[in-house]
Write a protein that holds these residues in place. Structure first.
Motif, PDB file in Angstrom:
ATOM      1  N   SER A   1      45.015  -9.309 145.516  1.00  0.00           N
ATOM      2  CA  SER A   1      45.335  -9.594 144.116  1.00  0.00           C
ATOM      3  C   SER A   1      46.371 -10.708 144.044  1.00  0.00           C
ATOM      4  CB  SER A   1      45.855  -8.338 143.413  1.00  0.00           C
ATOM      5  OG  SER A   1      46.992  -7.862 144.074  1.00  0.00           O
ATOM      6  N   ASP A   2      46.626 -11.160 142.833  1.00  0.00           N
ATOM      7  CA  ASP A   2      47.595 -12.221 142.582  1.00  0.00           C
ATOM      8  C   ASP A   2      49.004 -11.698 142.815  1.00  0.00           C
ATOM      9  OD1 ASP A   2      49.361 -13.763 140.326  1.00  0.00           O
ATOM     10  OD2 ASP A   2      47.769 -15.021 141.157  1.00  0.00           O
ATOM     11  N   ASN A   3      49.914 -12.590 143.184  1.00  0.00           N
ATOM     12  CA  ASN A   3      51.280 -12.175 143.527  1.00  0.00           C
ATOM     13  C   ASN A   3      52.058 -11.573 142.371  1.00  0.00           C
ATOM     14  OD1 ASN A   3      53.388 -11.840 145.277  1.00  0.00           O
ATOM     15  ND2 ASN A   3      54.160 -13.915 145.098  1.00  0.00           N
ATOM     16  N   ARG A   4      51.728 -11.979 141.141  1.00  0.00           N
ATOM     17  CA  ARG A   4      52.608 -11.595 140.018  1.00  0.00           C
ATOM     18  C   ARG A   4      52.248 -10.278 139.346  1.00  0.00           C
ATOM     19  NH1 ARG A   4      52.734 -17.583 137.930  1.00  0.00           N
ATOM     20  NH2 ARG A   4      50.912 -17.436 139.249  1.00  0.00           N
ATOM     21  N   VAL A   5      51.172  -9.663 139.784  1.00  0.00           N
ATOM     22  CA  VAL A   5      50.732  -8.450 139.080  1.00  0.00           C
ATOM     23  C   VAL A   5      51.086  -7.209 139.898  1.00  0.00           C
ATOM     24  CG1 VAL A   5      48.932  -9.546 137.720  1.00  0.00           C
ATOM     25  CG2 VAL A   5      48.411  -8.800 140.033  1.00  0.00           C
ATOM     26  N   GLU A   6      52.350  -7.135 140.302  1.00  0.00           N
ATOM     27  CA  GLU A   6      52.737  -6.074 141.243  1.00  0.00           C
ATOM     28  C   GLU A   6      52.554  -4.667 140.692  1.00  0.00           C
ATOM     29  OE1 GLU A   6      56.573  -7.562 142.058  1.00  0.00           O
ATOM     30  OE2 GLU A   6      55.886  -8.676 143.814  1.00  0.00           O
ATOM     31  N   LEU A   7      52.902  -4.461 139.408  1.00  0.00           N
ATOM     32  CA  LEU A   7      52.774  -3.095 138.862  1.00  0.00           C
ATOM     33  C   LEU A   7      51.315  -2.678 138.752  1.00  0.00           C
ATOM     34  CD1 LEU A   7      55.241  -2.083 136.022  1.00  0.00           C
ATOM     35  CD2 LEU A   7      54.873  -1.031 138.252  1.00  0.00           C
ATOM     36  N   ASP A   8      50.450  -3.622 138.337  1.00  0.00           N
ATOM     37  CA  ASP A   8      49.015  -3.318 138.269  1.00  0.00           C
ATOM     38  C   ASP A   8      48.477  -2.969 139.656  1.00  0.00           C
ATOM     39  OD1 ASP A   8      49.036  -3.860 135.619  1.00  0.00           O
ATOM     40  OD2 ASP A   8      48.113  -5.853 135.782  1.00  0.00           O
ATOM     41  N   ARG A   9      48.940  -3.748 140.632  1.00  0.00           N
ATOM     42  CA  ARG A   9      48.490  -3.520 142.013  1.00  0.00           C
ATOM     43  C   ARG A   9      48.961  -2.136 142.481  1.00  0.00           C
ATOM     44  NH1 ARG A   9      51.481  -7.323 145.498  1.00  0.00           N
ATOM     45  NH2 ARG A   9      50.404  -8.915 144.315  1.00  0.00           N
ATOM     46  N   ALA A  10      50.188  -1.773 142.116  1.00  0.00           N
ATOM     47  CA  ALA A  10      50.734  -0.466 142.504  1.00  0.00           C
ATOM     48  C   ALA A  10      49.904   0.657 141.871  1.00  0.00           C
ATOM     49  CB  ALA A  10      52.192  -0.364 142.065  1.00  0.00           C
ATOM     50  N   ARG A  11      49.574   0.499 140.579  1.00  0.00           N
ATOM     51  CA  ARG A  11      48.788   1.546 139.896  1.00  0.00           C
ATOM     52  C   ARG A  11      47.407   1.674 140.511  1.00  0.00           C
ATOM     53  NH1 ARG A  11      50.917  -0.992 134.924  1.00  0.00           N
ATOM     54  NH2 ARG A  11      52.835   0.147 134.453  1.00  0.00           N
ATOM     55  N   HIS A  12      46.821   0.546 140.842  1.00  0.00           N
ATOM     56  CA  HIS A  12      45.499   0.544 141.469  1.00  0.00           C
ATOM     57  C   HIS A  12      45.564   1.310 142.802  1.00  0.00           C
ATOM     58  CE1 HIS A  12      42.154  -1.953 143.592  1.00  0.00           C
ATOM     59  NE2 HIS A  12      41.649  -0.858 143.064  1.00  0.00           N
ATOM     60  N   ALA A  13      46.600   1.014 143.604  1.00  0.00           N
ATOM     61  CA  ALA A  13      46.745   1.666 144.912  1.00  0.00           C
ATOM     62  C   ALA A  13      46.939   3.177 144.741  1.00  0.00           C
ATOM     63  CB  ALA A  13      47.934   1.056 145.653  1.00  0.00           C
ATOM     64  N   LEU A  14      47.749   3.568 143.757  1.00  0.00           N
ATOM     65  CA  LEU A  14      48.001   4.997 143.522  1.00  0.00           C
ATOM     66  C   LEU A  14      46.729   5.704 143.062  1.00  0.00           C
ATOM     67  CD1 LEU A  14      51.479   4.471 141.904  1.00  0.00           C
ATOM     68  CD2 LEU A  14      51.066   5.996 143.855  1.00  0.00           C
ATOM     69  N   ALA A  15      45.955   5.032 142.207  1.00  0.00           N
ATOM     70  CA  ALA A  15      44.702   5.641 141.735  1.00  0.00           C
ATOM     71  C   ALA A  15      43.721   5.819 142.900  1.00  0.00           C
ATOM     72  CB  ALA A  15      44.081   4.767 140.635  1.00  0.00           C
TER      73      ALA A  15
END
Ligand code: SAH
Length: 247
Positions: free
Chosen positions: A54-68
């Motif tokens: 993913s893109d570098n700036r979308v850290e929270l989205d990436r975190a939620r995706h990983a948790l899901a």
């Protein structure tokens, strides 16, 4: 299958600086989640492994995706550069847990330590972090510039060695120059300043100068800047800070 999430750091660049525990965690994962260039540092370890770049700036989205993904039963490794807990994804994961689905609080989440840029940069030049030091990120994406200035001033007044992460980017060309200007009001002009680019990688580069002469345009996104304490000095071709400081 029980899901899990481990947050790892690839280290500063060289494969040898990725810890064996991190390599084992990566090899055990069914899914890798991270910023594309960091994922590229991870060799293909198993054919059935999915990569979610993913893109570098979308850290929270990436975190939620990983948790899901972990909640759905996958064994997820979230990949940062350096150490995952230093200005990186481990904190983003816990921010997402705090504001997200309560079930995420019961997940098997673990953090593996890694070699952060500051340590790799220090080792390139000697031992500038041999005395008390602190680390400050100059990125004002997530905090006010006024907060950064307050911390820089306090660190300078307390005579810490200061490691500056995120000294510059295309979106933020002026911060480092402003930081140097502020530090010059407190620290001596002869204070050693080190620009270490791509520390701990095959193409590392060091520029050693003084606070009076430090040119902010030397730094880019892959540079770690170390500003010495009053005791930081040169011996032979090395820079170090003695362990003691008696006043
Ligand atoms: N988690 C990372 C830091 C992320 S913040 C770590 O622990 O190293 C990103 C900043 O780290 C960059 O802007 C740069 O200041 C620094 N950085 C990361 N890797 C680096 C390297 N190999 N050499 C010098 N600085 C680096």
């Amino acid at each position: 299958m029980t899901g899990s999430l481990v947050v790892v750091g690839t280290g500063p660049g060289k494969p040898e600086l990725m810890t064996p525990a991190t390599q084992a965690a990566l090899a055990a994962a069914t899914d890798l989640v991270g910023y594309g260039p960091y994922l590229d540092r991870v060799p293909m370890l198993r054919a059935d492994q999915c990569r979610h770049a993913s893109d570098n700036r979308v850290e929270l989205d990436r975190a939620r995706h990983a948790l899901a993904l972990a909640a759905s039963g996958r064994r997820v490794a979230v990949v940062s550069g350096g150490d995952p807990g230093v200005f990186a994804m481990a904190a983003a994961i816990f921010e997402a847990v705090e504001s997200g689905d309560p079930v995420w609080r019961t997940l098997d989440i673990r953090v593996e330590p890694g070699v952060t840029a500051m340590l790799a940069a220090a080792a390139e030049v000697g031992a500038p972090l041999g005395g008390d030091f602190c680390a400050i990120s100059l990125s004002d994406n997530l905090k006010d510039w006024a907060t950064i200035e307050r911390r820089l001033k306090a660190a300078a007044e307390a005579d810490f060695v200061i490691a500056l992460y995120n000294p510059a980017s295309k979106a933020r060309p002026h911060q480092l120059g402003e930081a140097f200007a502020l530090l010059r009001t407190v620290k001596a002009t002869g204070t050693p300043v080190l620009f270490v680019r791509a520390a701990g990688s095959a193409d590392s580069k060091v520029v050693a100068t003084t606070l009076a002469e430090a040119d902010a345009s030397v730094a880019d996104m892959r540079t770690l800047v170390i500003v010495g304490a009053s005791t930081t000095r040169q011996v032979g071709r090395w820079i170090y800070t003695p362990r003691g400081a008696k006043s």
